[in-house]
Motif scaffolding. Structure first.
Motif, PDB file in Angstrom:
ATOM      1  N   HIS A  40      62.581  89.876 101.370  1.00 57.97           N
ATOM      2  CA  HIS A  40      62.778  89.666 100.242  1.00 57.97           C
ATOM      3  C   HIS A  40      62.417  88.579  98.767  1.00 57.97           C
ATOM      4  O   HIS A  40      61.963  88.109  97.738  1.00 57.97           O
ATOM      5  N   PHE A  41      61.433  87.643  99.292  1.00 57.89           N
ATOM      6  CA  PHE A  41      61.645  86.394  99.426  1.00 57.89           C
ATOM      7  C   PHE A  41      60.138  86.008  98.621  1.00 57.89           C
ATOM      8  O   PHE A  41      59.785  85.392  97.615  1.00 57.89           O
ATOM      9  N   VAL A  42      59.010  87.024  98.920  1.00 61.97           N
ATOM     10  CA  VAL A  42      57.424  87.215  98.451  1.00 61.97           C
ATOM     11  C   VAL A  42      57.838  87.792  97.131  1.00 61.97           C
ATOM     12  O   VAL A  42      58.089  88.864  97.195  1.00 61.97           O
ATOM     13  N   PRO A  43      57.685  87.019  96.546  1.00 64.83           N
ATOM     14  CA  PRO A  43      56.850  87.824  95.348  1.00 64.83           C
ATOM     15  C   PRO A  43      55.915  88.990  95.360  1.00 64.83           C
ATOM     16  O   PRO A  43      54.912  88.937  96.232  1.00 64.83           O
ATOM     17  N   GLY A  44      56.194  89.859  94.597  1.00 63.59           N
ATOM     18  CA  GLY A  44      55.279  91.161  94.234  1.00 63.59           C
ATOM     19  C   GLY A  44      55.258  92.084  96.032  1.00 63.59           C
ATOM     20  O   GLY A  44      54.779  93.239  95.261  1.00 63.59           O
ATOM     21  N   LEU A  45      56.457  92.241  96.976  1.00 61.15           N
ATOM     22  CA  LEU A  45      56.278  92.584  97.871  1.00 61.15           C
ATOM     23  C   LEU A  45      56.776  93.746  97.147  1.00 61.15           C
ATOM     24  O   LEU A  45      55.981  95.447  98.070  1.00 61.15           O
ATOM     25  N   LYS A  46      58.135  94.357  96.437  1.00 55.92           N
ATOM     26  CA  LYS A  46      58.454  95.363  96.985  1.00 55.92           C
ATOM     27  C   LYS A  46      57.145  96.302  95.257  1.00 55.92           C
ATOM     28  O   LYS A  46      56.941  97.156  96.057  1.00 55.92           O
ATOM     29  N   GLU A  47      56.110  96.232  94.815  1.00 55.53           N
ATOM     30  CA  GLU A  47      55.058  96.744  93.546  1.00 55.53           C
ATOM     31  C   GLU A  47      54.132  97.118  94.993  1.00 55.53           C
ATOM     32  O   GLU A  47      53.930  98.192  94.831  1.00 55.53           O
ATOM     33  N   ILE A  48      53.818  96.117  95.733  1.00 53.45           N
ATOM     34  CA  ILE A  48      52.546  96.044  96.633  1.00 53.45           C
ATOM     35  C   ILE A  48      53.577  97.906  97.423  1.00 53.45           C
ATOM     36  O   ILE A  48      52.758  98.491  97.851  1.00 53.45           O
ATOM     37  N   LEU A  49      54.564  97.896  98.648  1.00 54.77           N
ATOM     38  CA  LEU A  49      54.877  98.658  99.526  1.00 54.77           C
ATOM     39  C   LEU A  49      55.143 100.121  98.084  1.00 54.77           C
ATOM     40  O   LEU A  49      54.862 100.686  99.305  1.00 54.77           O
ATOM     41  N   MET A  50      55.621  99.952  97.366  1.00 51.09           N
ATOM     42  CA  MET A  50      55.615 101.175  96.304  1.00 51.09           C
ATOM     43  C   MET A  50      54.601 101.423  96.009  1.00 51.09           C
ATOM     44  O   MET A  50      54.146 102.607  96.267  1.00 51.09           O
ATOM     45  N   LEU A  51      53.837 101.140  95.861  1.00 47.88           N
ATOM     46  CA  LEU A  51      51.959 101.760  95.549  1.00 47.88           C
ATOM     47  C   LEU A  51      51.634 102.148  96.871  1.00 47.88           C
ATOM     48  O   LEU A  51      50.384 102.672  96.921  1.00 47.88           O
ATOM     49  N   ARG A  52      51.990 101.317  97.642  1.00 51.40           N
ATOM     50  CA  ARG A  52      50.930 102.045  98.861  1.00 51.40           C
ATOM     51  C   ARG A  52      51.804 102.990  98.917  1.00 51.40           C
ATOM     52  O   ARG A  52      50.840 104.195  99.540  1.00 51.40           O
ATOM     53  N   GLN A  53      52.713 103.481  98.813  1.00 55.79           N
ATOM     54  CA  GLN A  53      53.312 104.662  98.849  1.00 55.79           C
ATOM     55  C   GLN A  53      52.958 106.068  97.682  1.00 55.79           C
ATOM     56  O   GLN A  53      53.089 107.393  98.471  1.00 55.79           O
ATOM     57  N   VAL A  54      52.790 104.900  96.646  1.00 56.06           N
ATOM     58  CA  VAL A  54      52.394 106.706  95.585  1.00 56.06           C
ATOM     59  C   VAL A  54      51.258 106.884  95.975  1.00 56.06           C
ATOM     60  O   VAL A  54      50.170 107.845  95.991  1.00 56.06           O
ATOM     61  N   HIS A  55      50.284 105.636  96.391  1.00 57.32           N
ATOM     62  CA  HIS A  55      48.783 106.436  96.941  1.00 57.32           C
ATOM     63  C   HIS A  55      49.106 107.101  97.759  1.00 57.32           C
ATOM     64  O   HIS A  55      47.965 108.083  97.690  1.00 57.32           O
ATOM     65  N   ALA A  56      49.820 107.350  98.740  1.00 58.14           N
ATOM     66  CA  ALA A  56      49.962 108.407  99.851  1.00 58.14           C
ATOM     67  C   ALA A  56      50.446 109.751  99.218  1.00 58.14           C
ATOM     68  O   ALA A  56      49.497 110.560  99.087  1.00 58.14           O
ATOM     69  N   LEU A  57      51.375 109.069  98.331  1.00 59.26           N
ATOM     70  CA  LEU A  57      51.816 110.837  97.468  1.00 59.26           C
ATOM     71  C   LEU A  57      50.669 111.285  96.319  1.00 59.26           C
ATOM     72  O   LEU A  57      50.185 112.810  96.184  1.00 59.26           O
ATOM     73  N   GLU A  58      49.710 110.030  96.197  1.00 53.00           N
ATOM     74  CA  GLU A  58      48.807 111.271  95.266  1.00 53.00           C
ATOM     75  C   GLU A  58      48.034 111.769  95.884  1.00 53.00           C
ATOM     76  O   GLU A  58      47.486 112.728  95.655  1.00 53.00           O
ATOM     77  N   TYR A 186      46.830 102.471 107.666  1.00 56.53           N
ATOM     78  CA  TYR A 186      47.362 102.077 107.872  1.00 56.53           C
ATOM     79  C   TYR A 186      47.483 100.089 106.962  1.00 56.53           C
ATOM     80  O   TYR A 186      48.209  99.216 107.331  1.00 56.53           O
ATOM     81  N   LEU A 187      46.934 100.890 106.196  1.00 51.29           N
ATOM     82  CA  LEU A 187      46.624  99.423 105.169  1.00 51.29           C
ATOM     83  C   LEU A 187      46.953  99.962 103.794  1.00 51.29           C
ATOM     84  O   LEU A 187      47.385  99.099 103.135  1.00 51.29           O
ATOM     85  N   THR A 188      46.522 100.655 102.608  1.00 51.25           N
ATOM     86  CA  THR A 188      46.068 100.728 101.640  1.00 51.25           C
ATOM     87  C   THR A 188      47.538 102.669 101.668  1.00 51.25           C
ATOM     88  O   THR A 188      47.603 102.231 100.492  1.00 51.25           O
ATOM     89  N   THR A 189      47.300 102.880 102.575  1.00 52.11           N
ATOM     90  CA  THR A 189      48.634 103.968 101.435  1.00 52.11           C
ATOM     91  C   THR A 189      50.361 103.906 103.152  1.00 52.11           C
ATOM     92  O   THR A 189      49.748 102.882 103.863  1.00 52.11           O
ATOM     93  N   SER A 190      51.233 104.385 102.738  1.00 48.11           N
ATOM     94  CA  SER A 190      52.088 105.088 103.665  1.00 48.11           C
ATOM     95  C   SER A 190      53.199 105.978 103.339  1.00 48.11           C
ATOM     96  O   SER A 190      53.273 106.218 101.681  1.00 48.11           O
ATOM     97  N   VAL A 191      53.349 106.336 104.427  1.00 46.05           N
ATOM     98  CA  VAL A 191      54.673 107.280 104.117  1.00 46.05           C
ATOM     99  C   VAL A 191      55.788 107.144 102.796  1.00 46.05           C
ATOM    100  O   VAL A 191      56.430 106.513 102.973  1.00 46.05           O
ATOM    101  N   PRO A 192      55.411 108.142 102.112  1.00 48.39           N
ATOM    102  CA  PRO A 192      56.407 107.525 100.712  1.00 48.39           C
ATOM    103  C   PRO A 192      57.814 107.915 100.970  1.00 48.39           C
ATOM    104  O   PRO A 192      58.673 108.810 100.699  1.00 48.39           O
TER     105      PRO A 192
END
Length: 220
Positions: A40-58, A186-192
């Motif tokens: 949780h202390f890593v800045p921007g981690l949530k945004e990166i994880l969310m972006l990967r899930q959005v990418h898969a949904l797109e 395994y890098l740029t998408t993730s199951v949402p």
């Protein structure tokens, strides 16, 4: 990240990479949530994880919007057959994604909802798309890497270097679809697993292009 690039053209069938053999890592519903809690202390981690899930949904949405509507036609298609409508494209952000192309908003809403559910139900191949910008980047990196390798291996003569460059280009072209699919998977998408659909609106992107924007929410 940047998704399927919108290119005008007719629908065509694609025999894209079959990822059934790549299921050695099974996505878990809590994996991103647990990673976020741990780091949780890593800045921007949530945004990166969310972006990967959005990418898969797109990607899933573009696939589903491209499929033929006739159930009779679908029944004649071979298993794992997918159709790519090249007039559709998208761009993912950490808040949702832009969908470009002539799309009925009711069809888009249906595709987004079904895509989200099917990804969660295990149809992870829908998260990978052949026109994704990841494939372009991967192809460029492979070409550059193979070219440098051949330059070091081959004799320094002009003919030998040109021959090595040809081999490097061919090799990179053959490997790029598979390596690109792995990079997406395994890098740029993730199951949402953590996304819910908030709204779908017709808007313009930052460059003024008309698009629909699918806004999502993160569910803890």
């Amino acid at each position: 990240m940047n998704t399927s690039v919108p290119v005008q053209g007719n629908s065509n069938s694609l025999d894209f990479v079959n990822l059934d053999l790549l299921d050695f890592i099974t996505p878990q519903p809590n994996q991103d949530k647990e990673l976020l809690a741990l780091l949780h202390f890593v800045p921007g981690l949530k945004e990166i994880l969310m972006l990967r899930q959005v990418h898969a949904l797109e990607h899933a949405t573009v696939w589903l919007l491209s499929q033929p509507r006739s159930s009779r036609f679908i029944s004649l298609l071979p298993r794992n057959f997918q159709v790519d409508n090249e007039s559709l494209g998208g761009l993912s952000t950490e808040q949702g994604f832009f969908l470009y192309g002539d799309v009925n908003i009711s069809d888009l809403r249906r595709a987004v909802t079904n895509g989200l559910q099917r990804l969660k139900d295990g149809e992870w191949n829908l998260a990978v798309h052949p026109r994704c910008g990841t494939n372009v980047s991967t192809s460029m990196l492979l070409t550059a890497g193979c070219a440098v390798g051949m330059h070091l291996i081959m004799p320094r003569g002009l003919i030998e270097q040109l021959f090595g460059l040809g081999i490097a280009t061919t090799l990179a072209g053959e490997l790029a679809p598979y390596v690109g699919a792995l990079a997406q998977r395994y890098l740029t998408t993730s199951v949402p697993f953590n996304l819910s659909i908030e709204s779908i609106t017709k808007t313009r992107d930052m460059w003024g292009r008309e698009a629909h924007f699918v806004k999502v929410q993160w569910q803890s």
